[in-house]
Design an enzyme around this catalytic site. Structure first.
Site, PDB file in Angstrom:
ATOM      1  CB  SER A  82    -154.047 -60.653  46.082  1.00 32.21           C
ATOM      2  OG  SER A  82    -153.786 -59.869  47.204  1.00 32.21           O
ATOM      3  CG  ASP A 139    -150.053 -54.642  45.143  1.00 35.83           C
ATOM      4  OD1 ASP A 139    -149.138 -55.276  45.683  1.00 35.83           O
ATOM      5  OD2 ASP A 139    -151.164 -55.140  44.899  1.00 35.83           O
ATOM      6  CG  HIS A 198    -149.185 -58.740  46.285  1.00 40.66           C
ATOM      7  ND1 HIS A 198    -150.040 -57.674  46.127  1.00 40.66           N
ATOM      8  CD2 HIS A 198    -149.946 -59.772  46.737  1.00 40.66           C
ATOM      9  CE1 HIS A 198    -151.264 -58.045  46.477  1.00 40.66           C
ATOM     10  NE2 HIS A 198    -151.237 -59.309  46.847  1.00 40.66           N
TER      11      HIS A 198
END
Length: 485
Positions: A422, A229, A259
């Site tokens: 996600s 990520d 994120h």
């Protein structure tokens, strides 16, 4: 204890393009011809024959040193530098991962388990490499995307209990005498993973931390989870020192997007995580400018190397890759590196992506039909497929992915709400981690684990008209009934 960080940086190396060798010709057939250097090139105008960046993956039988390959391509590493990167775990002082990298005339190499390089060349030159027996794959490099919905981010006030170090958890006992815990200040997605029926919200907002989560006391204890990520805010109090950065493709390890921290929190955070005792390893493959395809190959390659070292060591509990990034169309490089991972015994959870269309058109989820990775779609608090979530036969399972509250990168106690597949993918990652502790026979068997996870899921929850000829399964950790209120 100080953790040594592996930085995969762009190397500055002095290189010289070689001339035709005057040494005796080898009896071994030369497999490499440098594009445009040693073969006739059909004349094209610049407009008709543009340059692109390509990623080339070597076949398993191409084991020669890079220097020999470069020489055959028409480049020489003589007099140039090469750099070996080392990773020490928890300041042990003993490198557990070594990688020698080159940057030769713009050709950048990486990988130990899947050797690859990137090169900039014309389309006609790439066509000239087609059929090279030393190559198993050659494709244009393509940026990936984060699998969250842009504009869905809502930064929220931190949970006061975190600062106080208090856990609103109560210890209970299941019928089979296995110790389990109920958390009373959980986000809704955790409750949905541990109950049989649709949540009765009773006036609560989806972002309220007023839901109940039941989880096994082991909570994935000792499992290694590799978060591919944007990096992780390892100083966040919710990780309790269990999160560390292991790899970066960019010469920096901070999560400048948020994120990766959010996904890691859904996997492992004290209050927001499914498996609250796992070890989190950050694999930084993207930043605020996007996600590099070659970074994914290099980062997962590093994870495979560490996994192969760990699986023969005492205390090894299993390895999971969590990958909430992707793109369309499917990329061969994603397939090749994930195939290597599952062959090594690593379990993989990926996001189905957010285009409200057939997930079989997206990488890496399209490969869920070919290799035992778990492709995860997103559902809302009402048990319907999230309107943005991809669907179809390549989606194996759904998990909560709307208004998901988890850790964020703004400070050591920051949290935020995000939407996307996600957010669904790491929920399944956490369930896999917990099952690895409870089912030791599955630790190196991704195919059997996938079957087990799908077998534990709730059947017929996501209605058929919402998934369009795909899975109707909702991820579940197997607790009967619903949490006590």
């Amino acid at each position: 204890m100080k953790t040594l960080i592996l930085f995969y940086t762009t190397l500055i190396i002095t290189t010289l393009q070689s001339t035709v060798s005057t040494a005796p010709t080898s009896t071994k057939e030369k497999r490499w011809l440098h594009p445009g250097a040693k073969r006739p090139v059909v004349a094209h105008s610049t407009d008709d024959d543009p340059f692109h960046d390509y990623i080339a993956i070597l076949s398993d039988d191409e084991t020669r040193p890079w220097a020999e390959i470069f020489d055959e391509m028409g480049f020489s590493t003589k007099g140039s530098k090469k750099m070996t990167h080392s990773l020490g775990v928890s300041g042990s002082g003993r490198p557990s991962y070594n990688m020698t990298s080159y940057d030769v005339n713009g050709i950048k190499t990486f990988g130990k388990n899947l050797r690859a390089f990137t090169i900039n060349m014309r389309e006609s030159e790439a066509e000239g490499m087609d059929g090279n027996p030393s190559l198993v794959s050659l494709e244009k490099t393509k940026m990936r995307q984060w699998a969250f919905v842009p504009g869905s981010k809502k930064v929220l006030p931190s949970l006061p209990l975190v600062e106080q170090g208090v856990r609103d958890f109560s210890l209970r006992k299941r019928q089979d005498d296995v110790m389990w815990i109920q958390q009373g200040n959980a986000p809704w997605n955790l409750q949905r993973l541990s109950c049989e029926h649709k949540i009765d919200v009773k006036g609560r907002l989806a972002t309220d931390l007023k839901y109940n989560y039941r989880f096994d006391e082991v909570a994935g204890n000792g499992v290694d989870v590799y978060v591919v990520d944007s990096g992780i805010n390892v100083d966040h109090v919710e990780f309790q020192g269990r999160a560390r950065m292991m790899f970066s493709y960019f010469g920096k390890v901070n999560d400048d997007v948020g994120h990766g921290t959010h996904c890691a929190g859904t996997i492992a955070a004290l209050h927001y995580g499914v498996a609250k005792n796992v070890n989190i390893w950050g694999i930084k493959v993207g930043d605020s400018s996007g996600v590099n395809g070659e970074a994914i190959v290099a980062g997962i390659d590093a994870a495979i190397t560490r996994h192969n070292q760990r699986k023969s060591q005492p205390g090894f509990m299993g390895s999971v890759i969590s990958m909430s990034v992707g793109t369309a169309p499917p990329q061969q490089s994603d397939f090749m590196i994930l195939q290597k991972a599952v062959q090594a015994g690593m379990h993989v959870s990926v996001a189905a992506m957010n285009s409200a269309t057939d997930a079989c058109n997206f990488s890496p989820g399209a490969f869920s039909q070919q290799i035992p990775i778990i492709n995860v779609g997103a559902a809302g608090i009402d048990d319907t497929r999230a309107p943005f979530s991809n669907f179809g036969k390549c989606v194996d399972i759904y998990a909560p992915g709307v208004s998901i509250v988890s850790t964020f990168n703004n400070d050591a106690t920051g949290i935020a709400s995000l939407d996307g597949t996600s957010m669904a993918c790491p929920a399944v990652t956490g369930i896999i981690a917990d099952e690895l502790v409870r089912n030791p026979k599955l630790r190196l068997d991704p195919a059997a684990m996938k079957k087990h996870i799908l077998g534990k899921a709730l059947k017929g929850v996501i209605k058929a008209d919402n998934v369009i000829n795909g899975s109707e399964l909702m991820a579940n950790n197997g607790f009967p009934g619903d949490p006590q209120v």
